[in-house]
Design a protein around this motif. Structure first.
Motif, PDB file in Angstrom:
ATOM      1  N   TYR A   1       7.828  20.052   0.516  1.00 44.94           N
ATOM      2  CA  TYR A   1       7.182  21.324   0.194  1.00 44.94           C
ATOM      3  C   TYR A   1       8.103  22.234  -0.623  1.00 44.94           C
ATOM      4  O   TYR A   1       7.653  22.967  -1.500  1.00 44.94           O
ATOM      5  N   THR A   2       9.391  22.149  -0.366  1.00 39.24           N
ATOM      6  CA  THR A   2      10.356  22.993  -1.093  1.00 39.24           C
ATOM      7  C   THR A   2      10.465  22.621  -2.570  1.00 39.24           C
ATOM      8  O   THR A   2      11.026  23.381  -3.360  1.00 39.24           O
ATOM      9  N   GLU A   3       9.934  21.453  -2.951  1.00 36.64           N
ATOM     10  CA  GLU A   3      10.009  20.999  -4.340  1.00 36.64           C
ATOM     11  C   GLU A   3       8.652  21.069  -5.048  1.00 36.64           C
ATOM     12  O   GLU A   3       8.441  20.425  -6.075  1.00 36.64           O
TER      13      GLU A   3
ATOM     14  N   SER B   1      -1.460  -2.409  -6.312  1.00 39.59           N
ATOM     15  CA  SER B   1      -2.138  -2.174  -5.036  1.00 39.59           C
ATOM     16  C   SER B   1      -1.667  -0.897  -4.340  1.00 39.59           C
ATOM     17  O   SER B   1      -2.260  -0.469  -3.344  1.00 39.59           O
ATOM     18  N   LEU B   2      -0.609  -0.275  -4.857  1.00 36.86           N
ATOM     19  CA  LEU B   2      -0.007   0.889  -4.209  1.00 36.86           C
ATOM     20  C   LEU B   2      -0.987   2.054  -4.109  1.00 36.86           C
ATOM     21  O   LEU B   2      -1.653   2.407  -5.086  1.00 36.86           O
ATOM     22  N   GLN B   3      -1.072   2.642  -2.928  1.00 35.77           N
ATOM     23  CA  GLN B   3      -1.965   3.779  -2.697  1.00 35.77           C
ATOM     24  C   GLN B   3      -1.207   5.055  -2.340  1.00 35.77           C
ATOM     25  O   GLN B   3      -1.662   6.153  -2.642  1.00 35.77           O
ATOM     26  N   ILE B   4      -0.059   4.885  -1.682  1.00 34.26           N
ATOM     27  CA  ILE B   4       0.709   6.036  -1.195  1.00 34.26           C
ATOM     28  C   ILE B   4       2.166   5.885  -1.608  1.00 34.26           C
ATOM     29  O   ILE B   4       2.779   4.837  -1.391  1.00 34.26           O
ATOM     30  N   MET B   5       2.713   6.949  -2.178  1.00 39.96           N
ATOM     31  CA  MET B   5       4.136   6.983  -2.513  1.00 39.96           C
ATOM     32  C   MET B   5       4.751   8.204  -1.841  1.00 39.96           C
ATOM     33  O   MET B   5       4.329   9.339  -2.073  1.00 39.96           O
ATOM     34  N   ASP B   6       5.724   7.972  -0.986  1.00 35.12           N
ATOM     35  CA  ASP B   6       6.368   9.047  -0.230  1.00 35.12           C
ATOM     36  C   ASP B   6       7.755   9.302  -0.821  1.00 35.12           C
ATOM     37  O   ASP B   6       8.627   8.443  -0.775  1.00 35.12           O
ATOM     38  N   ILE B   7       7.939  10.496  -1.392  1.00 34.95           N
ATOM     39  CA  ILE B   7       9.240  10.851  -1.986  1.00 34.95           C
ATOM     40  C   ILE B   7       9.801  12.121  -1.336  1.00 34.95           C
ATOM     41  O   ILE B   7      10.574  12.851  -1.951  1.00 34.95           O
ATOM     42  N   THR B   8       9.410  12.359  -0.086  1.00 33.53           N
ATOM     43  CA  THR B   8       9.830  13.589   0.582  1.00 33.53           C
ATOM     44  C   THR B   8      11.340  13.663   0.790  1.00 33.53           C
ATOM     45  O   THR B   8      11.896  14.744   0.945  1.00 33.53           O
ATOM     46  N   ARG B   9      12.026  12.511   0.810  1.00 31.89           N
ATOM     47  CA  ARG B   9      13.473  12.500   1.063  1.00 31.89           C
ATOM     48  C   ARG B   9      14.287  12.346  -0.214  1.00 31.89           C
ATOM     49  O   ARG B   9      15.476  12.053  -0.165  1.00 31.89           O
TER      50      ARG B   9
ATOM     51  N   HIS C   1       5.482  19.881   4.791  1.00 29.70           N
ATOM     52  CA  HIS C   1       6.249  21.073   5.161  1.00 29.70           C
ATOM     53  C   HIS C   1       7.514  20.721   5.934  1.00 29.70           C
ATOM     54  O   HIS C   1       8.477  21.480   5.943  1.00 29.70           O
ATOM     55  N   LYS C   2       7.498  19.553   6.578  1.00 33.96           N
ATOM     56  CA  LYS C   2       8.659  19.124   7.352  1.00 33.96           C
ATOM     57  C   LYS C   2       9.200  17.836   6.754  1.00 33.96           C
ATOM     58  O   LYS C   2       8.546  16.791   6.793  1.00 33.96           O
ATOM     59  N   ILE C   3      10.405  17.897   6.187  1.00 34.82           N
ATOM     60  CA  ILE C   3      11.002  16.725   5.565  1.00 34.82           C
ATOM     61  C   ILE C   3      11.426  15.741   6.651  1.00 34.82           C
ATOM     62  O   ILE C   3      12.011  16.121   7.664  1.00 34.82           O
TER      63      ILE C   3
ATOM     64  N   VAL D   1       0.821  -1.206   0.000  1.00 36.33           N
ATOM     65  CA  VAL D   1       0.000   0.000   0.000  1.00 36.33           C
ATOM     66  C   VAL D   1       0.855   1.256   0.000  1.00 36.33           C
ATOM     67  O   VAL D   1       0.515   2.247  -0.656  1.00 36.33           O
ATOM     68  N   ARG D   2       1.974   1.222   0.728  1.00 41.28           N
ATOM     69  CA  ARG D   2       2.801   2.418   0.885  1.00 41.28           C
ATOM     70  C   ARG D   2       4.242   2.119   0.486  1.00 41.28           C
ATOM     71  O   ARG D   2       4.820   1.114   0.915  1.00 41.28           O
ATOM     72  N   LEU D   3       4.814   3.005  -0.321  1.00 42.67           N
ATOM     73  CA  LEU D   3       6.198   2.883  -0.752  1.00 42.67           C
ATOM     74  C   LEU D   3       6.917   4.186  -0.453  1.00 42.67           C
ATOM     75  O   LEU D   3       6.496   5.253  -0.886  1.00 42.67           O
ATOM     76  N   ASN D   4       8.011   4.091   0.310  1.00 40.60           N
ATOM     77  CA  ASN D   4       8.767   5.262   0.742  1.00 40.60           C
ATOM     78  C   ASN D   4      10.196   5.127   0.216  1.00 40.60           C
ATOM     79  O   ASN D   4      10.942   4.250   0.635  1.00 40.60           O
ATOM     80  N   LEU D   5      10.562   6.007  -0.743  1.00 42.99           N
ATOM     81  CA  LEU D   5      11.869   5.908  -1.394  1.00 42.99           C
ATOM     82  C   LEU D   5      12.668   7.197  -1.233  1.00 42.99           C
ATOM     83  O   LEU D   5      12.108   8.253  -0.950  1.00 42.99           O
ATOM     84  N   ASP D   6      13.982   7.076  -1.419  1.00 44.83           N
ATOM     85  CA  ASP D   6      14.824   8.261  -1.488  1.00 44.83           C
ATOM     86  C   ASP D   6      15.658   8.192  -2.773  1.00 44.83           C
ATOM     87  O   ASP D   6      15.519   7.269  -3.568  1.00 44.83           O
ATOM     88  N   ARG D   7      16.519   9.171  -2.974  1.00 46.00           N
ATOM     89  CA  ARG D   7      17.262   9.258  -4.232  1.00 46.00           C
ATOM     90  C   ARG D   7      18.271   8.119  -4.377  1.00 46.00           C
ATOM     91  O   ARG D   7      18.649   7.750  -5.480  1.00 46.00           O
ATOM     92  N   TRP D   8      18.695   7.544  -3.264  1.00 44.82           N
ATOM     93  CA  TRP D   8      19.635   6.431  -3.326  1.00 44.82           C
ATOM     94  C   TRP D   8      18.979   5.202  -3.942  1.00 44.82           C
ATOM     95  O   TRP D   8      19.616   4.437  -4.658  1.00 44.82           O
TER      96      TRP D   8
END
Length: 367
Positions: free
Chosen positions: A326-328, A286-294, A347-349, A262-269
């Protein structure tokens, strides 16, 4: 009165700058009537501590001075919630059974003699009955965990765990575990068979050690074996990678194997460009949320064409929520334009975790 208060404040400030070993030495030296205020300020300082570290020399000092031991243990029992014991001797632990610290929720310890492991663990459960999180010695027996009725989190350090051959026990017997934090070597050794059946398990955090595995995602390969033998991995709901460099092929393979992700949280690495990102999304319907804040996005991340994004989103049955920094926001709004995307700025990474981390979120089996 004001002068006394100023004196106490000044003395308390000096005491706080001392380590615990020096504080104990200062208490022992304060033996005359004029030193009563110093002792009271030391006791007050100990009463305010929420975290205590006791090293072997501190244990020896307390063991040899029962009056100090009584004062110290009574003082720290007021607020202490986290305790660290370094090379603790058995004789000291036996004495401390008379001074339980029920407020302690996090316990980290090593022993001065690995031969006393099982006996020491039984004593620790009496001293710290309210423990929720355990960071045990490298010589460790699972059997003691069941004695901590509030136990929820097990943190394994780099060393391997050891089980007492005369008292066979298994991590599966620790049915209250909600969170497991361990190095990849430990995870690979257990091949997920040892802990995936735990009914309350919610989070598995894997610390990736440099040079111990061929690829960072090797630690997850045991999931397929588990899924083919004793159950499935349908309760895995979230995957987070932090500073983990991995190939597109490996990451797609893992994402595909998690059928209910449901949720995938990735960074640039873990995801170097937008093309790879959308291909990964395509592998997980099935993915519902993708977090790319980092991800620390820049122009070089994005593709010049919107075709792949539109194709992937066209075949999805449900919208995709994207959390981004938020900065992006200007870059995201320029390139992530599909109507099926719900864009939410953070707003808060999120701060990076310590080390190279793979984290799995699970739906507990008993829910």
């Amino acid at each position: 009165m004001l002068q006394d208060a100023l004196y106490d404040n000044c003395q308390l400030a000096k005491i706080k700058n001392l380590n615990l070993t020096d504080q104990m030495a200062l208490y022992e030296e304060a033996i005359d009537d004029n030193s009563n205020r110093l002792r009271k300020n030391l006791i007050y300082t100990w009463e305010q501590q929420s975290r205590i570290e006791l090293y072997s020399e501190d244990c020896e000092t307390l063991k040899n001075n029962r009056s100090l031991l009584n004062i110290f243990m009574s003082s720290i029992s007021v607020k202490v919630e986290e305790m660290k014991l370094k090379s603790a001797p058995m004789e000291f632990l036996k004495i401390c059974e008379n001074y339980p610290l029920p407020r302690v929720q996090t316990l980290s310890y090593t022993l001065d003699d690995s031969r006393i492991t099982v006996e020491a663990q039984k004593i620790l459960t009496n001293i710290f009955p309210g423990v929720r999180c355990v960071m045990p010695d490298k010589h460790f027996c699972y059997c003691s965990l069941s004695k901590w009725t509030q136990f929820r989190t097990l943190i394994i350090r780099k060393e391997f765990l050891w089980r007492d051959p005369n008292d066979y026990c298994n991590l599966r017997d620790c049915t209250l575990i909600e969170e497991l934090i361990a190095p990849d070597i430990y995870i690979i050794k257990h091949s997920f068979d040892g802990f995936m059946p735990l009914p309350k398990l919610r989070t598995i955090t894997i610390s990736v050690s440099d040079g111990n595995v061929t690829t960072p995602l090797t630690a997850l390969m045991g999931i397929d074996k588990y899924g083919g033998t004793e159950g499935n991995t349908d309760n895995i709901r979230g995957l987070m990678l932090d500073k983990v460099r991995c190939t597109y092929s490996d990451l797609c393979g893992v994402v595909t194997s998690f059928r209910n992700l449901v949720r995938l949280n990735l960074d640039r690495w873990s995801c170097l460009n937008e093309t790879r990102l959308w291909k990964i999304v395509a592998k997980s319907p099935s993915l519902q949320i993708m977090d790319i804040t980092r991800m620390n996005l820049g122009l070089d991340f994005f593709s010049s064409s919107r075709r792949l994004m539109c194709t992937v989103m066209h075949y999805r049955r449900a919208p995709l929520t994207v959390f981004y920094a938020y900065t992006e926001r200007e870059l995201i709004r320029r390139y992530f334009t599909h109507l099926g995307l719900q864009l939410i700025p953070e707003h808060k990474i999120q701060k990076p975790l310590c080390g190279f981390i793979i984290q799995l979120e699970l739906t507990p089996l008993d829910e």
